[in-house]
Write a protein that holds these residues in place. Structure first.
Motif, PDB file in Angstrom:
ATOM      1  N   UNK A  77       0.821  -1.217   0.000  1.00 16.33           N
ATOM      2  CA  UNK A  77       0.000   0.000   0.000  1.00 16.33           C
ATOM      3  C   UNK A  77       0.855   1.266   0.000  1.00 16.33           C
ATOM      4  N   UNK A  78       0.436   2.194  -0.840  1.00 12.29           N
ATOM      5  CA  UNK A  78       1.040   3.522  -0.881  1.00 12.29           C
ATOM      6  C   UNK A  78      -0.074   4.527  -1.158  1.00 12.29           C
ATOM      7  N   UNK A  79       0.001   5.671  -0.517  1.00 14.38           N
ATOM      8  CA  UNK A  79      -0.959   6.731  -0.819  1.00 14.38           C
ATOM      9  C   UNK A  79      -0.259   8.073  -0.726  1.00 14.38           C
ATOM     10  N   UNK A  80      -0.751   9.025  -1.492  1.00 16.93           N
ATOM     11  CA  UNK A  80      -0.234  10.379  -1.432  1.00 16.93           C
ATOM     12  C   UNK A  80      -1.377  11.356  -1.631  1.00 16.93           C
ATOM     13  N   UNK A  92      -4.669   6.312  -3.664  1.00 14.17           N
ATOM     14  CA  UNK A  92      -4.329   5.130  -2.863  1.00 14.17           C
ATOM     15  C   UNK A  92      -4.135   3.964  -3.826  1.00 14.17           C
ATOM     16  N   UNK A  93      -2.978   3.321  -3.741  1.00 17.26           N
ATOM     17  CA  UNK A  93      -2.691   2.128  -4.536  1.00 17.26           C
ATOM     18  C   UNK A  93      -2.455   0.978  -3.578  1.00 17.26           C
ATOM     19  N   UNK A  94      -3.203  -0.099  -3.785  1.00 24.21           N
ATOM     20  CA  UNK A  94      -3.059  -1.303  -2.976  1.00 24.21           C
ATOM     21  C   UNK A  94      -2.705  -2.451  -3.911  1.00 24.21           C
ATOM     22  N   UNK A 105      -5.396  -2.341  -6.813  1.00 21.24           N
ATOM     23  CA  UNK A 105      -6.562  -1.480  -6.654  1.00 21.24           C
ATOM     24  C   UNK A 105      -6.035  -0.056  -6.684  1.00 21.24           C
ATOM     25  N   UNK A 106      -6.672   0.755  -7.492  1.00 22.13           N
ATOM     26  CA  UNK A 106      -6.221   2.123  -7.733  1.00 22.13           C
ATOM     27  C   UNK A 106      -7.405   3.035  -7.458  1.00 22.13           C
ATOM     28  N   UNK A 107      -7.272   3.871  -6.449  1.00 20.88           N
ATOM     29  CA  UNK A 107      -8.386   4.695  -5.985  1.00 20.88           C
ATOM     30  C   UNK A 107      -7.946   6.157  -5.946  1.00 20.88           C
ATOM     31  N   UNK A 108      -8.717   7.026  -6.598  1.00 19.94           N
ATOM     32  CA  UNK A 108      -8.425   8.456  -6.617  1.00 19.94           C
ATOM     33  C   UNK A 108      -9.659   9.208  -6.127  1.00 19.94           C
ATOM     34  N   UNK A 109      -9.461  10.086  -5.163  1.00 21.82           N
ATOM     35  CA  UNK A 109     -10.543  10.939  -4.675  1.00 21.82           C
ATOM     36  C   UNK A 109     -10.163  12.382  -4.961  1.00 21.82           C
TER      37      UNK A 109
END
Length: 151
Positions: A77-80, A92-94, A105-109
């Motif tokens: 997991x990494x997020x920025x 957030x990349x898991x 899993x690639x999540x962008x808010x």
């Protein structure tokens, strides 16, 4: 008014290979839409609190973007988070997998502040969602190519 977008993708490579590629900041230039000149400030090892800078080209306009690493848990997991005043976002990349296959899993808010973005993510949200999901799918295609897979 936040707008969240996600995609999951399977890859024909080991978890270690996927992780080492997506967590190496300069590689963003090869798969993240509109990014170039991405680097960790100070060229140090990436960790929680590291600053990442890069250039984001949106609608023909190049903007310098600064992000702060919020999570760093190799190899999963990494997020920025954008911290420079442009359209705020969190990525957030898991990752998971084994020696022969992996999943991301690639999540962008997004937290729109500009009027146009507020309109696209407000009354025109269905259109904004279509555009954002298309961009995420395109990024996965670019990531597959960068990893040496067939798109």
């Amino acid at each position: 008014m936040a707008a969240a977008f996600s995609i999951e993708a399977d890859f024909e490579c080991s978890l270690d290979h996927l992780w080492s590629y997506v967590s190496h900041v300069p590689n963003q230039d090869h798969w993240v839409f509109g990014m170039s000149d991405s680097e960790v400030v100070g060229s140090g090892e990436i960790r929680v609190g590291s600053e990442i800078v890069g250039t984001s080209t949106e609608q023909g306009k190049a903007l310098r973007v600064t992000m702060t690493v919020k999570e760093f848990d190799p190899p999963s997991r990494i997020s920025w988070e954008n911290t420079d005043g442009h359209t705020p976002f969190i990525t957030v990349i898991t990752c998971s997998g084994n020696q022969t296959s992996s999943r991301m899993s690639y999540h962008v808010t997004l937290y729109p502040t500009a009027l146009l973005m507020k309109i696209v993510m407000g009354p025109l949200r269905p259109l904004g969602t279509i555009i954002a999901n298309r961009m995420l799918r395109q990024e996965i295609v670019h990531l597959r190519r960068a990893l040496g897979e067939q798109a």
